[in-house]
Design an enzyme around this catalytic site. Structure first.
Site, PDB file in Angstrom:
ATOM      1  N   ARG A 258       0.874  -1.182   0.000  1.00 44.95           N
ATOM      2  CA  ARG A 258       0.000   0.000   0.000  1.00 44.95           C
ATOM      3  C   ARG A 258       0.910   1.231   0.000  1.00 44.95           C
ATOM      4  NH1 ARG A 258      -3.938  -0.502   5.064  1.00 44.95           N
ATOM      5  NH2 ARG A 258      -4.637   1.535   4.334  1.00 44.95           N
ATOM      6  N   HIS A 259       0.330   2.376  -0.245  1.00 37.43           N
ATOM      7  CA  HIS A 259       1.062   3.649  -0.110  1.00 37.43           C
ATOM      8  C   HIS A 259       1.472   3.798   1.354  1.00 37.43           C
ATOM      9  CE1 HIS A 259      -2.531   4.797   1.997  1.00 37.43           C
ATOM     10  NE2 HIS A 259      -3.171   4.181   1.020  1.00 37.43           N
ATOM     11  N   ASN A 265      -5.403   8.692   6.344  1.00 33.82           N
ATOM     12  CA  ASN A 265      -5.259   7.507   7.209  1.00 33.82           C
ATOM     13  C   ASN A 265      -5.230   7.968   8.664  1.00 33.82           C
ATOM     14  OD1 ASN A 265      -2.987   6.029   4.889  1.00 33.82           O
ATOM     15  ND2 ASN A 265      -5.076   5.417   5.212  1.00 33.82           N
ATOM     16  N   GLU A 331      -7.698   3.503  -5.572  1.00 28.79           N
ATOM     17  CA  GLU A 331      -8.497   2.906  -4.471  1.00 28.79           C
ATOM     18  C   GLU A 331      -9.977   2.825  -4.865  1.00 28.79           C
ATOM     19  OE1 GLU A 331      -8.374   1.558  -0.432  1.00 28.79           O
ATOM     20  OE2 GLU A 331      -8.915   0.898  -2.444  1.00 28.79           O
ATOM     21  N   HIS A 413      -3.542   0.270  -3.040  1.00 30.92           N
ATOM     22  CA  HIS A 413      -4.376   0.621  -1.878  1.00 30.92           C
ATOM     23  C   HIS A 413      -4.993  -0.634  -1.270  1.00 30.92           C
ATOM     24  CE1 HIS A 413      -4.166   4.850  -3.233  1.00 30.92           C
ATOM     25  NE2 HIS A 413      -4.079   4.277  -4.425  1.00 30.92           N
TER      26      HIS A 413
END
Ligand SMILES: O=c1[nH]cnc2c1c(-c1ccc(Br)cc1)cn2-c1ccccc1
Length: 474
Positions: A258-259, A265, A331, A413
């Site tokens: 994932r990033h 987040n 995403e 994502h």
């Protein structure tokens, strides 16, 4: 509709006799599905089980309920039941061994029975009959069975005369097969298996392009190096052809991450397009160092077009052969819930929250996407991942080095990686939305013949260290 001149009604007509009852529940593709029986054809060690399992995994992932019926497994059950034959050695497979013939007939019959029950009770849309089916007589039996049941029949014949590939198959798969495990040494098993192939070869009748031209089939030659396709009928069969044309042996190592942590987040907000936090930046730097040390040749980075992913891949320009940006990797679009916290969503949209809890895979956000929609838009990505050139299954299979292309790192994502990882690990669709894909974790996927091996590298941004564990997805 062409009626075949050579013999009775074509498979197509036979199947229309049956009241078509199968419709897809998902509503994504409203195709009416006729039950399909995919019949494997080929000598032992031609990758029939490899194709069967891989095809089954792909079709299930694409929402087409499929199951493999492997006659060898039924035979082994039959053997332990009557334990008359000690270990299915080459003699067992010679035509003149009466008792063995009976066992094989019985196990084929049981497999067909279960296959029929699976399709008749609409548990599935596609059944794959994984057996040699190497004589016209045997194939005629299967065709008659399908005709009277109104199932569509489709043959996949694997022809292979490349000793390297056959050797890789016997080395990697056969010597570990239950027929030999603990019964004899690897060397003996290999010899015995080669004799077994000869016994089948004596009676092998490849699909006859003239006499069996009324059938629907694809001939795959030398592990997908070339194909011959005849009379493709309907949606499922065209998906099968498309897939077979895109897979070969095994993709090289594929990395997923994932990033890094983003502003949203940290605020527990959904979606959006926020940049990385300082911890997220630390992860991006650590990733660059990781791939410098991992010394991956001509790494290719596939990244989503969201800022948090682009920033995560920024440092990799130095170590990667090239970086490309796919919108298909963005995403899942949360529609009206984009930018909201999970708490906001529960308070503002209690009904939506309940609907999503009940069926998270099919639930679609208003003005947004469902997991099912993400799976559908990821298909080109999966095909491209499969098209990557292949590391040999074992040392015996050498592909000239200039053919070998790079490894791939996918920077995407949570929801997207759940869909991709579910494909590679054959995870059920209703479990897919719950797969654990934590932040700051790099997943290394090493494909094997019938499964794949996973290694998880977790980066601790505060202490600045990586820790690794092998294992499965939770
Ligand atoms: O055509 C083969 N002949 C012998 N072996 C084979 C194949 C294929 C294969 C067949 C069709 C396609 Br499209 C892609 C791969 C895979 N395998 C295999 C090799 C080692 C282990 C497990 C499977």
């Amino acid at each position: 509709r062409t009626t075949s001149s050579q013999s009775g009604p074509s498979m197509e007509e036979a199947s229309t006799k049956r009241k078509v009852t199968h419709t897809l529940t998902s509503g994504y593709s409203d195709h009416v599905r006729v039950p399909n029986v995919i019949v494997m054809v080929g000598l032992p060690a031609r990758g029939k089980t490899y194709i069967s399992k891989k095809l089954c995994r792909y079709l299930n992932w694409a929402g087409i309920k499929t199951r493999v019926f492997n006659v060898g497994e039924y035979r082994r059950k039959e053997e332990t039941a009557c334990d008359a034959i000690h270990g299915a050695n080459a003699y067992f497979f010679s035509a003149d061994n009466e008792e063995a013939l009976r066992v094989r007939e019985e196990s084929a019959r049981r497999a067909m029975e279960d296959l029929c029950e699976y399709l008749d009770t609409s548990k599935g849309t596609v059944a794959i009959l994984d057996a040699t089916n190497t004589t016209k007589k045997r194939r005629k039996m299967v065709i008659n069975f399908c005709q009277e049941k109104g199932f569509r029949c489709f043959f996949i014949e694997s022809l292979c005369d490349d000793p390297n590939i056959i050797n890789a198959n016997v080395t990697d798969v056969k010597v570990n097969s239950p027929d030999y495990k603990g019964v004899m040494s690897a060397e003996q098993a290999k010899d015995d298996f080669m004799k077994r192939i000869e016994n089948y070869a004596k009676q092998y009748e490849p699909l006859d392009m003239d006499k069996e031209c009324h059938l629907s089939f694809i001939k795959v030659i030398n592990a997908g190096r070339s194909f011959y396709v005849n009379r493709v009928n309907g949606h499922a069969q065209s998906r099968v052809i498309y897939y077979l044309m895109n897979i070969h042996l095994l993709p090289r190592v594929i990395y997923f991450t994932r990033h890094g942590e983003s502003g949203y987040n940290r605020m527990a907000r959904m979606g959006g397009d926020s940049p990385l936090t300082s911890d997220g930046d630390a992860y991006a730097e650590a990733l660059e160092l990781f791939f410098k040390e991992e010394r991956v040749q001509d790494l290719r980075v596939w990244c989503s077009q969201k800022i948090r992913a682009v920033q995560t891949a920024k440092g990799l320009k130095g170590v990667a052969a090239h970086v490309e940006y796919w919108k298909a990797l963005d995403e899942l679009d949360a529609g009206i819930c984009e930018g909201l916290t999970y708490e906001d969503i529960e308070n503002r949209y209690p009904k939506q929250t309940e609907d999503r809890r009940r069926d998270k895979y099919h639930y679609r956000f208003p003005a947004g996407e469902s997991y099912e929609d993400v799976v559908a838009r990821l298909e080109p990505v999966m095909m491209e991942l499969e098209r990557q050139v292949y590391l040999s299954l074992s040392l015996s299979l050498h592909i000239s080095s200039n053919l070998l292309q790079g490894n791939v790192l996918v920077v995407s994502h949570q929801a997207v990686l759940r869909c991709i990882l579910a494909y590679f690990t054959d995870r059920a669709l209703d479990e897919l939305p719950y797969i654990d894909v934590p932040l700051h974790t790099l997943i290394k996927l090493v494909p094997r013949a019938y499964s794949c091996h996973l290694i998880f590298y977790t980066y601790d941004a505060t202490r600045g260290i990586w820790s690794a564990r092998e294992g499965t997805l939770n």
